[in-house]
Motif scaffolding. Sequence first.
Motif, PDB file in Angstrom:
ATOM      1  N   LEU A  17      87.474  57.155  20.437  1.00  0.00           N
ATOM      2  CA  LEU A  17      86.512  57.526  21.474  1.00  0.00           C
ATOM      3  C   LEU A  17      86.216  59.023  21.374  1.00  0.00           C
ATOM      4  N   PRO A  18      84.959  59.412  21.163  1.00  0.00           N
ATOM      5  CA  PRO A  18      84.607  60.837  21.117  1.00  0.00           C
ATOM      6  C   PRO A  18      84.488  61.391  22.539  1.00  0.00           C
ATOM      7  N   ARG A  19      85.591  61.811  23.103  1.00  0.00           N
ATOM      8  CA  ARG A  19      85.646  62.171  24.516  1.00  0.00           C
ATOM      9  C   ARG A  19      84.710  63.309  24.891  1.00  0.00           C
ATOM     10  N   GLU A  20      84.384  64.146  23.925  1.00  0.00           N
ATOM     11  CA  GLU A  20      83.495  65.276  24.222  1.00  0.00           C
ATOM     12  C   GLU A  20      82.085  64.828  24.577  1.00  0.00           C
ATOM     13  N   ARG A  21      81.740  63.570  24.282  1.00  0.00           N
ATOM     14  CA  ARG A  21      80.410  63.063  24.589  1.00  0.00           C
ATOM     15  C   ARG A  21      80.350  62.321  25.923  1.00  0.00           C
ATOM     16  N   PHE A  22      81.492  62.221  26.587  1.00  0.00           N
ATOM     17  CA  PHE A  22      81.587  61.438  27.811  1.00  0.00           C
ATOM     18  C   PHE A  22      82.098  62.296  28.962  1.00  0.00           C
ATOM     19  N   THR A  23      81.837  61.815  30.182  1.00  0.00           N
ATOM     20  CA  THR A  23      82.353  62.431  31.401  1.00  0.00           C
ATOM     21  C   THR A  23      83.295  61.446  32.083  1.00  0.00           C
ATOM     22  N   ALA A  24      84.496  61.906  32.399  1.00  0.00           N
ATOM     23  CA  ALA A  24      85.476  61.038  33.058  1.00  0.00           C
ATOM     24  C   ALA A  24      85.100  60.815  34.510  1.00  0.00           C
ATOM     25  N   LEU A  25      85.090  59.550  34.928  1.00  0.00           N
ATOM     26  CA  LEU A  25      84.778  59.201  36.314  1.00  0.00           C
ATOM     27  C   LEU A  25      86.016  58.866  37.127  1.00  0.00           C
ATOM     28  N   ALA A  26      86.979  58.213  36.505  1.00  0.00           N
ATOM     29  CA  ALA A  26      88.200  57.813  37.213  1.00  0.00           C
ATOM     30  C   ALA A  26      89.257  57.443  36.183  1.00  0.00           C
ATOM     31  N   SER A  27      90.522  57.573  36.579  1.00  0.00           N
ATOM     32  CA  SER A  27      91.636  57.149  35.733  1.00  0.00           C
ATOM     33  C   SER A  27      92.603  56.317  36.551  1.00  0.00           C
ATOM     34  N   TYR A  28      93.174  55.311  35.925  1.00  0.00           N
ATOM     35  CA  TYR A  28      94.072  54.387  36.603  1.00  0.00           C
ATOM     36  C   TYR A  28      95.288  54.104  35.722  1.00  0.00           C
ATOM     37  N   GLU A  29      96.388  53.753  36.368  1.00  0.00           N
ATOM     38  CA  GLU A  29      97.542  53.199  35.662  1.00  0.00           C
ATOM     39  C   GLU A  29      97.390  51.677  35.703  1.00  0.00           C
TER      40      GLU A  29
END
Length: 227
Positions: free
Chosen positions: A194-206
Motif C-alpha cells: 500500500l503506497p501510504r503517501e497517496r492516502f489519508t488515514a480516516l480511522a484505525s481499529y484493532e
Amino acid sequence: MPNELRTLHPGTTTLSDPAFVREKTRLTLVPFVPEIRLHMADDAITLWESTEEARGEIGLPPPFWAFAWAGGVAVARYLLDHPGLVAGHTVLDLAAGSGLVGIAAALRGATSVRAAEIDAYAVAAIGINAEANGVRVDAAVEDLLDGDGAPAEVVLAGDVFYERTMAARFLPFLERAQARGAVVLVGDPGRAYLPRERFTALASYEVPVVADLEDAALKRTTVWQLG
C-alpha cells in the motif's frame, strides 16, 4: 478482502455454488461488526481441499470468500459508523470476497451496491450473505481493473495491497476512479504494497482475525481514503 489475479474461465459459475457455500459454512455474526452475519468457514484448509475436490482441479486459490478479512472488517465498521458516506450513493465493492463491505454499504442506505469478484464461489457467497442480511447486492464474476469503476460514486476495497502484482493493477484503477470524482476507500492491515503517501488515514481499529490466516489474533487495521 484478499483475492488473487487469475484467469477467468467462462461458465465457472454453476447452480451448485450456492449449495456448496451453504454446506461448507455456517451463518454467524462477524466479530467487530456484529450488525452483519456471514456464511463463514471454520477451517480454511479443509474448505480449500473441498473446493478443489468439487471443481476437480488442483491449485485453486484459497476460499477468500469464506472469511471476514481485517481490511474488509475495518471498512465495514467505518461505513456502519459513518452512514453519510454511502447513503444515497451508488457503491462498488471491489474484490468483494464475502460481500461484507457491500452489505455494510447497503445497510447504511446506498442506492445500489455492485460487487465485483473473479471467483464464482465468492459471487454465490455474496448472494446468500446479502439475503441473510436483508439487503440487495448485485454481484458478478468480472474483472473491472482496466476501467475506472463508473458509474459508482463510492468505490470500496477491503484488502487488495498484499501482493505486488495485484497492487500494480489496483492502484491505477483506484486512481482513475478518484480522478473522475468517486470517493475511494480501502482497508489495510499493514500490507506491504500500500503506497501510504497517496492516502489519508480516516480511522484505525484493532480487528480480531482468524489466527490461522494471519500472523496474529488482532490486526491493527486502517481505513484509508485515496487523495
